[in-house]
Design a protein around this motif. Structure first.
Motif, PDB file in Angstrom:
ATOM      1  N   ASP A  17       1.975  73.874  73.624  1.00 11.58           N
ATOM      2  CA  ASP A  17       1.671  72.771  74.531  1.00 11.58           C
ATOM      3  C   ASP A  17       2.636  72.716  75.706  1.00 11.58           C
ATOM      4  OD1 ASP A  17      -0.420  71.987  72.930  1.00 11.58           O
ATOM      5  OD2 ASP A  17       0.787  70.564  71.779  1.00 11.58           O
ATOM      6  N   THR A  18       3.717  73.472  75.642  1.00 15.44           N
ATOM      7  CA  THR A  18       4.707  73.487  76.715  1.00 15.44           C
ATOM      8  C   THR A  18       4.564  74.809  77.461  1.00 15.44           C
ATOM      9  OG1 THR A  18       6.172  72.229  75.277  1.00 15.44           O
ATOM     10  CG2 THR A  18       7.165  73.222  77.230  1.00 15.44           C
ATOM     11  N   PRO A  19       4.083  74.762  78.704  1.00 15.17           N
ATOM     12  CA  PRO A  19       3.827  76.000  79.437  1.00 15.17           C
ATOM     13  C   PRO A  19       5.037  76.938  79.520  1.00 15.17           C
ATOM     14  CG  PRO A  19       2.894  74.143  80.618  1.00 15.17           C
ATOM     15  CD  PRO A  19       3.698  73.580  79.481  1.00 15.17           C
ATOM     16  N   GLU A  20       6.231  76.383  79.692  1.00 15.09           N
ATOM     17  CA  GLU A  20       7.421  77.233  79.796  1.00 15.09           C
ATOM     18  C   GLU A  20       7.661  78.020  78.509  1.00 15.09           C
ATOM     19  OE1 GLU A  20       7.696  73.826  80.260  1.00 15.09           O
ATOM     20  OE2 GLU A  20       7.606  73.775  82.439  1.00 15.09           O
ATOM     21  N   ASP A  21       7.483  77.361  77.378  1.00 12.79           N
ATOM     22  CA  ASP A  21       7.681  78.024  76.091  1.00 12.79           C
ATOM     23  C   ASP A  21       6.619  79.091  75.847  1.00 12.79           C
ATOM     24  OD1 ASP A  21       9.831  76.378  75.660  1.00 12.79           O
ATOM     25  OD2 ASP A  21       8.771  75.016  74.306  1.00 12.79           O
ATOM     26  N   LEU A  22       5.394  78.762  76.164  1.00 12.75           N
ATOM     27  CA  LEU A  22       4.300  79.701  75.966  1.00 12.75           C
ATOM     28  C   LEU A  22       4.472  80.935  76.853  1.00 12.75           C
ATOM     29  CD1 LEU A  22       1.679  80.429  74.603  1.00 12.75           C
ATOM     30  CD2 LEU A  22       0.468  79.087  76.329  1.00 12.75           C
ATOM     31  N   VAL A  23       4.824  80.729  78.116  1.00 14.15           N
ATOM     32  CA  VAL A  23       5.033  81.856  79.028  1.00 14.15           C
ATOM     33  C   VAL A  23       6.178  82.731  78.537  1.00 14.15           C
ATOM     34  CG1 VAL A  23       5.813  82.466  81.364  1.00 14.15           C
ATOM     35  CG2 VAL A  23       4.019  80.766  81.045  1.00 14.15           C
ATOM     36  N   HIS A  24       7.245  82.114  78.081  1.00 10.64           N
ATOM     37  CA  HIS A  24       8.381  82.888  77.571  1.00 10.64           C
ATOM     38  C   HIS A  24       7.953  83.760  76.397  1.00 10.64           C
ATOM     39  CE1 HIS A  24      12.032  83.594  75.159  1.00 10.64           C
ATOM     40  NE2 HIS A  24      12.560  83.807  76.348  1.00 10.64           N
ATOM     41  N   GLU A  25       7.201  83.211  75.464  1.00  7.92           N
ATOM     42  CA  GLU A  25       6.745  83.993  74.319  1.00  7.92           C
ATOM     43  C   GLU A  25       5.829  85.133  74.750  1.00  7.92           C
ATOM     44  OE1 GLU A  25       5.160  81.639  71.140  1.00  7.92           O
ATOM     45  OE2 GLU A  25       7.044  80.544  70.880  1.00  7.92           O
ATOM     46  N   LEU A  26       4.950  84.880  75.719  1.00 10.10           N
ATOM     47  CA  LEU A  26       4.044  85.925  76.188  1.00 10.10           C
ATOM     48  C   LEU A  26       4.798  87.032  76.926  1.00 10.10           C
ATOM     49  CD1 LEU A  26       1.058  83.717  77.397  1.00 10.10           C
ATOM     50  CD2 LEU A  26       1.195  85.114  75.316  1.00 10.10           C
ATOM     51  N   ILE A  27       5.793  86.660  77.709  1.00  4.17           N
ATOM     52  CA  ILE A  27       6.597  87.664  78.414  1.00  4.17           C
ATOM     53  C   ILE A  27       7.377  88.511  77.421  1.00  4.17           C
ATOM     54  CG2 ILE A  27       8.609  87.965  79.923  1.00  4.17           C
ATOM     55  CD1 ILE A  27       7.497  85.609  81.585  1.00  4.17           C
ATOM     56  N   MET A  28       7.980  87.881  76.430  1.00  2.00           N
ATOM     57  CA  MET A  28       8.728  88.632  75.423  1.00  2.00           C
ATOM     58  C   MET A  28       7.809  89.603  74.687  1.00  2.00           C
ATOM     59  SD  MET A  28      11.868  87.755  75.666  1.00  2.00           S
ATOM     60  CE  MET A  28      12.681  88.132  74.136  1.00  2.00           C
ATOM     61  N   LEU A  29       6.616  89.168  74.350  1.00  2.00           N
ATOM     62  CA  LEU A  29       5.665  90.029  73.658  1.00  2.00           C
ATOM     63  C   LEU A  29       5.242  91.193  74.554  1.00  2.00           C
ATOM     64  CD1 LEU A  29       3.968  90.496  71.131  1.00  2.00           C
ATOM     65  CD2 LEU A  29       2.205  89.037  72.150  1.00  2.00           C
TER      66      LEU A  29
ATOM     67  N   HIS B 143       6.920  92.483  77.060  1.00  2.00           N
ATOM     68  CA  HIS B 143       8.058  93.351  77.359  1.00  2.00           C
ATOM     69  C   HIS B 143       8.514  94.159  76.145  1.00  2.00           C
ATOM     70  CE1 HIS B 143      11.510  94.733  79.611  1.00  2.00           C
ATOM     71  NE2 HIS B 143      12.280  94.415  78.580  1.00  2.00           N
ATOM     72  N   TYR B 144       8.616  93.519  75.000  1.00  2.00           N
ATOM     73  CA  TYR B 144       9.180  94.170  73.821  1.00  2.00           C
ATOM     74  C   TYR B 144       8.136  94.653  72.811  1.00  2.00           C
ATOM     75  CZ  TYR B 144      13.719  92.554  75.402  1.00  2.00           C
ATOM     76  OH  TYR B 144      14.847  92.340  76.133  1.00  2.00           O
ATOM     77  N   GLY B 145       6.907  94.232  72.971  1.00  2.00           N
ATOM     78  CA  GLY B 145       5.868  94.683  72.040  1.00  2.00           C
ATOM     79  C   GLY B 145       6.099  94.168  70.633  1.00  2.00           C
ATOM     80  N   ASP B 146       5.925  95.040  69.654  1.00  3.83           N
ATOM     81  CA  ASP B 146       6.022  94.636  68.247  1.00  3.83           C
ATOM     82  C   ASP B 146       7.443  94.813  67.712  1.00  3.83           C
ATOM     83  OD1 ASP B 146       5.091  93.681  65.832  1.00  3.83           O
ATOM     84  OD2 ASP B 146       4.609  95.678  65.089  1.00  3.83           O
ATOM     85  N   GLN B 147       8.410  94.302  68.446  1.00 10.15           N
ATOM     86  CA  GLN B 147       9.813  94.350  68.033  1.00 10.15           C
ATOM     87  C   GLN B 147      10.229  92.953  67.569  1.00 10.15           C
ATOM     88  OE1 GLN B 147      11.812  97.124  68.033  1.00 10.15           O
ATOM     89  NE2 GLN B 147       9.925  98.209  68.531  1.00 10.15           N
ATOM     90  N   PRO B 148      11.193  92.858  66.668  1.00 13.58           N
ATOM     91  CA  PRO B 148      11.621  91.540  66.175  1.00 13.58           C
ATOM     92  C   PRO B 148      12.048  90.577  67.290  1.00 13.58           C
ATOM     93  CG  PRO B 148      12.503  93.251  64.769  1.00 13.58           C
ATOM     94  CD  PRO B 148      11.852  93.944  65.943  1.00 13.58           C
ATOM     95  N   VAL B 149      12.662  91.085  68.338  1.00 11.35           N
ATOM     96  CA  VAL B 149      13.129  90.208  69.418  1.00 11.35           C
ATOM     97  C   VAL B 149      11.969  89.525  70.149  1.00 11.35           C
ATOM     98  CG1 VAL B 149      13.210  91.937  71.260  1.00 11.35           C
ATOM     99  CG2 VAL B 149      14.836  90.051  71.275  1.00 11.35           C
ATOM    100  N   ALA B 150      10.773  90.059  70.038  1.00 14.14           N
ATOM    101  CA  ALA B 150       9.611  89.479  70.715  1.00 14.14           C
ATOM    102  C   ALA B 150       8.944  88.380  69.901  1.00 14.14           C
ATOM    103  CB  ALA B 150       8.590  90.575  71.016  1.00 14.14           C
ATOM    104  N   ARG B 151       9.344  88.238  68.663  1.00 11.89           N
ATOM    105  CA  ARG B 151       8.709  87.237  67.806  1.00 11.89           C
ATOM    106  C   ARG B 151       9.139  85.824  68.194  1.00 11.89           C
ATOM    107  NH1 ARG B 151      10.106  90.803  62.620  1.00 11.89           N
ATOM    108  NH2 ARG B 151       8.619  92.464  63.038  1.00 11.89           N
ATOM    109  N   PRO B 152       8.248  84.849  68.019  1.00 16.72           N
ATOM    110  CA  PRO B 152       8.593  83.464  68.357  1.00 16.72           C
ATOM    111  C   PRO B 152       9.778  82.970  67.520  1.00 16.72           C
ATOM    112  CG  PRO B 152       6.241  83.678  67.895  1.00 16.72           C
ATOM    113  CD  PRO B 152       6.883  84.974  67.541  1.00 16.72           C
ATOM    114  N   ILE B 153      10.688  82.271  68.158  1.00 17.23           N
ATOM    115  CA  ILE B 153      11.871  81.758  67.467  1.00 17.23           C
ATOM    116  C   ILE B 153      11.471  80.793  66.358  1.00 17.23           C
ATOM    117  CG2 ILE B 153      13.919  80.309  67.755  1.00 17.23           C
ATOM    118  CD1 ILE B 153      14.181  81.526  70.563  1.00 17.23           C
ATOM    119  N   LEU B 154      10.484  79.969  66.622  1.00 13.13           N
ATOM    120  CA  LEU B 154      10.058  78.967  65.639  1.00 13.13           C
ATOM    121  C   LEU B 154       9.165  79.549  64.564  1.00 13.13           C
ATOM    122  CD1 LEU B 154       9.252  76.034  68.070  1.00 13.13           C
ATOM    123  CD2 LEU B 154      11.323  76.391  66.730  1.00 13.13           C
ATOM    124  N   GLY B 155       8.703  80.775  64.725  1.00 14.57           N
ATOM    125  CA  GLY B 155       7.790  81.385  63.771  1.00 14.57           C
ATOM    126  C   GLY B 155       6.349  81.184  64.192  1.00 14.57           C
TER     127      GLY B 155
END
Length: 65
Positions: free
Chosen positions: A4-16, A18-30
């Motif tokens: 529901d928070t655009p900044e959080d969603l964009v951050h998760e999408l960018i990490m995914l 950029h890093y693909g299926d790496q642990p660092v790309a996973r959402p912090i909250l799960g």
């Protein structure tokens, strides 16, 4: 809720992207599925196992007598 928070969603999408299926790309909250699967006893067991005196640090900083 993070979706529901655009900044959080964009951050998760960018990490995914950029890093693909790496642990660092996973959402912090799960993921929603993973968080929904937790039972009360899972949290209680984690708390009892991790929050113990031997796992704690007591620290004081500043002007203290």
């Amino acid at each position: 809720m993070a979706e529901d928070t655009p900044e959080d969603l964009v951050h998760e999408l960018i990490m995914l992207a950029h890093y693909g299926d790496q642990p660092v790309a996973r959402p912090i909250l799960g993921t929603e599925e993973r968080v929904s699967a937790y039972a009360r006893q899972d949290l209680v067991s984690y708390w009892q196992g991790m929050y113990r005196p031997q796992n704690c640090v007591f620290s004081i900083a500043g002007n203290y007598d």
